[in-house]
Scaffold this active site. Structure first.
Site, PDB file in Angstrom:
ATOM      1  N   GLY A 120     -10.132   2.675  -9.306  1.00  0.00           N
ATOM      2  CA  GLY A 120      -9.526   2.150  -8.087  1.00  0.00           C
ATOM      3  C   GLY A 120      -8.723   3.218  -7.364  1.00  0.00           C
ATOM      4  N   SER A 121      -7.584   2.812  -6.809  1.00  0.00           N
ATOM      5  CA  SER A 121      -6.815   3.706  -5.928  1.00  0.00           C
ATOM      6  C   SER A 121      -6.221   4.920  -6.628  1.00  0.00           C
ATOM      7  CB  SER A 121      -5.692   2.918  -5.238  1.00  0.00           C
ATOM      8  OG  SER A 121      -6.246   1.969  -4.350  1.00  0.00           O
ATOM      9  N   THR A 122      -6.120   4.917  -7.951  1.00  0.00           N
ATOM     10  CA  THR A 122      -5.618   6.123  -8.626  1.00  0.00           C
ATOM     11  C   THR A 122      -6.578   7.293  -8.406  1.00  0.00           C
ATOM     12  OG1 THR A 122      -6.663   5.409 -10.694  1.00  0.00           O
ATOM     13  CG2 THR A 122      -4.335   4.877 -10.407  1.00  0.00           C
ATOM     14  N   LYS A 124      -7.872   8.041  -5.648  1.00  0.00           N
ATOM     15  CA  LYS A 124      -7.585   8.621  -4.334  1.00  0.00           C
ATOM     16  C   LYS A 124      -6.780   9.916  -4.461  1.00  0.00           C
ATOM     17  CE  LYS A 124      -7.857   4.165  -2.006  1.00  0.00           C
ATOM     18  NZ  LYS A 124      -7.169   2.931  -1.642  1.00  0.00           N
TER      19      LYS A 124
END
Length: 659
Positions: free
Chosen positions: A318-320, A322
């Site tokens: 997920g966003s980690t 990014k």
């Protein structure tokens, strides 16, 4: 015929019979000595020889400070010599001996009668009946005085702390052979070389006057000193247990790494198991389930229970993820910290519209730091597109995402990544914001830790040296730099971005903390799409001016609230606070005062409409967030908020609103 002639004939007949008997005896002797000589000689030696194995003592597993995590303790092994047990003048006596020994041993050792009987009647010179017997049990057998039963002093594996670091230390077989974890990875060093004791006895076990006694001393195994810190491991296990209880998740996992060396300071996951009884689950319900399984199903269950998912399994970050996209874009000068972006709620890629997670209430104009803090998907889709698939995948290789980290642990997994040909613009866009790519937790923490080490990617390690039984170092394993993942300048900028993105849930007064949370939906069981279950995670470093450790916590399928900052981040914060205190890393007075001045009290917005709550929070210099379903509604009444009213948090932090 005279008596004299008759006597002569009888004498000749007797002599003839004697001659024939002598001839037969000579033939028999020749058969035994010449034809069967070698076979009978070997059999005699086998019956007279007592060859008793002498087990080597398995090496100790220590933590980084010399605390014992796995040791070998004295026990006893029961051996049987079937030939001796069955030896008797009659067949009936032989059967009675077998019966008596079988009944007694099965009762004392808690084994099945048929199982024992089968073992002590095998066509073998010596048979192992049971290993790991305690002294009291061995004394009971010794008191019986059974001929053909021998008791040898032995060792068995013992784990003083039970379930502590279970998935990392691993298990051994009944023969003290590594089965999983570090016990398997370093089995060659730990196991040593077994010895033997050979002597010659008569049929009653008494030593013969002739024959040379031979004793081959066992060579004990080397001990290993791990990078695991027992105290930090304890803090980590305590934290994930509490996260498990609060979130009712399927499991919770965590790694603590030193970014400067790649040392794994702690690694844990729930549920754990007792290393001293690794085949019995700790949960009584799971014990019942296991008993009802077939033998094949039980083996599968054990392998799954012992599996270290932090090294062997993948998950969508997920966003980690990014953080990786941001670092690549900065490294390639595609963006800077001052660049601004605009989120309209979606972005069209190759004719396909991909929405931001907050599509109904877009993030609007924001700079790079804000985009990462907001986890704004369109920004990272845009950056990935500008980087291009070839360059993006090349950097993933540099970060170690396309291969294995090389950690000294068995069964390391590899990332699931679309091929460049099949990914296309849409695939690249989704990978850019952390979807459509699955990595191992070890890969992610290793890559992100490079930002805390001036861009140098370290090879993660669990063992730093081998020592002998005198404590002398036999071999050292030095920290190993794999490559320069990004430049020092990019690493510095990434730490600055992480510090800005770290929310209130990881904020520690007096310390500069950098963090990023992530929430990713899991692939459904059919593998055809995404389910409502999530992987919620948080990765953080502290202190950001000179990072001492990186912490990653992953919550698998939390119930209720599934945001990473609500589920995983509190666990990360708890671990960091405990380690900072344990290591006596003092807070920075200036940072502490600045942090206190930069805090505001969360207002109570429960019972207000969303529009009213947004205004109240804005007036308090706070932002807000909500799940996608709630954001899709025009307006609703707030029934719950996080953090609770009255909590002091950093200005600009988010307050989560719930219907």
């Amino acid at each position: 015929m005279t008596t004299s002639n008759k006597s002569k004939k009888n004498l000749i007949l007797i002599l003839g019979l004697i001659f024939i008997c002598m001839l037969l005896l000579c033939l028999r002797l020749g058969w035994i000595q010449i034809v069967k000589g070698d076979e009978l000689s070997d059999k005699a030696i086998q019956q007279q020889t007592r060859d008793t194995p002498v087990e080597a003592e398995r090496g100790v597993i220590y933590d980084t400070n010399g605390n014992e995590l796995a040791v070998s303790v004295t026990c006893y092994t029961i051996w049987a010599r079937p030939t001796d047990i069955k030896s008797a003048e009659t067949k009936q006596e032989s059967e009675e001996n077998v019966e008596k020994v079988s009944k007694s041993l099965s009762k004392i050792l808690g084994l099945e009668y048929d199982e024992v009987k089968e073992m002590i009647t095998k066509e073998q010179s010596i048979v192992k009946i049971k290993k790991g017997v305690d002294k009291d049990t061995a004394d009971k057998i010794r008191a019986k005085g059974f001929y053909g039963i021998e008791i040898a002093e032995d060792t068995k594996r013992s784990y003083p702390l039970g379930a502590f670091a279970a998935h990392t230390l691993g298990t051994v077989t009944d023969d003290n052979t590594g089965l999983s974890g570090l016990e398997l990875e370093y089995n060659t060093y730990l196991s040593g070389v077994a010895g033997r004791w050979i002597n010659y006895t008569d049929t009653r076990g008494n030593r013969l006057s002739y024959g040379e006694e031979k004793y081959y001393k066992a060579e004990d195994g080397y001990s290993i000193v791990t990078t695991i810190d027992q105290v930090i491991q304890h803090y980590t296990e305590k934290a994930i247990t509490q996260v498990q209880e609060k979130t009712s998740a399927k499991r919770v996992m965590a790694i603590v790494m030193d970014p400067k060396t790649g040392d794994i300071l702690a690694m844990a996951q729930t549920p754990d198991f007792d290393l001293n009884d690794p085949k019995t689950p700790l949960d009584p319900q799971e014990q019942k389930k296991l008993k009802a399984m077939s033998e094949t199903e039980q083996v599968e269950y054990w392998n799954k229970m012992w599996r270290n998912s932090l090294v062997s399994d993948v998950y969508e970050p997920g966003s980690t993820f990014k953080l990786i996209t941001t670092a690549i874009a900065l490294e390639e000068d595609i963006t800077t910290l001052d660049d601004t972006f605009h989120c309209s709620g979606s972005l069209k890629i190759a004719g396909e519209t991909i929405h931001c997670w907050r599509s109904e209430n877009p993030h609007g104009t924001q700079n790079l730091k804000q985009a990462l803090a907001n986890s704004c998907n369109p920004v990272f889709m845009e950056l990935a597109g500008e980087i291009g698939i070839d360059l993006f995948y090349s950097h993933l290789d540099t970060f170690g995402i396309t291969g294995r980290t090389g950690i000294d642990f068995p069964g390391e997994g590899t990332a699931l990544l679309q091929s460049k040909d099949s990914a296309g613009p849409v695939g690249l866009a989704t990978i850019g914001f952390g979807q459509g790519v699955a990595v191992t937790p070890m890969q992610l923490i290793t890559a992100v830790s490079s930002f805390g080490n001036d861009g140098k990617l370290m090879k993660p390690r669990l063992v730093k040296e081998l020592i002998d039984d005198n404590g002398k170092t036999i071999q050292e394993f030095e920290p190993e730099v794999v490559r320069q993942a990004v430049s020092k300048d990019t690493a510095d900028e990434m730490r600055e971005i992480m510090e800005f993105a770290g929310g209130n849930t990881t904020d520690i007064p007096g310390y500069r903390v950098g963090a990023k949370t992530g929430t990713a939906n899991k692939i459904n069981e059919a593998g055809t799409g995404y389910s409502n279950d999530t992987y919620s995670s948080c990765i953080a470093m502290v202190p950001m001016e000179d990072p001492q450790f990186t912490v990653l916590v992953i919550v698998d399928s939390p119930k209720g609230v599934h945001f990473g900052n609500v589920t995983a981040a509190p666990g990360v914060k708890q671990i960091m606070e405990d380690i900072l205190r344990y290591r006596n890393i003092s807070p920075d007075a200036e940072s502490e005062q600045e942090a206190a001045a930069n805090k505001v009290e969360v207002p109570d917005v429960v019972g207000n409409s969303v529009s009213e709550a947004v205004g109240i929070l804005s007036g308090a210099s706070l932002s807000y967030d909500m799940d996608e379903k709630a954001a899709a509604e025009e307006d609703f009444i707030i029934t719950r908020q996080y953090p609770a009213a009255g909590t002091k948090i950093k200005k600009g932090s988010k307050v989560y609103l719930y219907r």
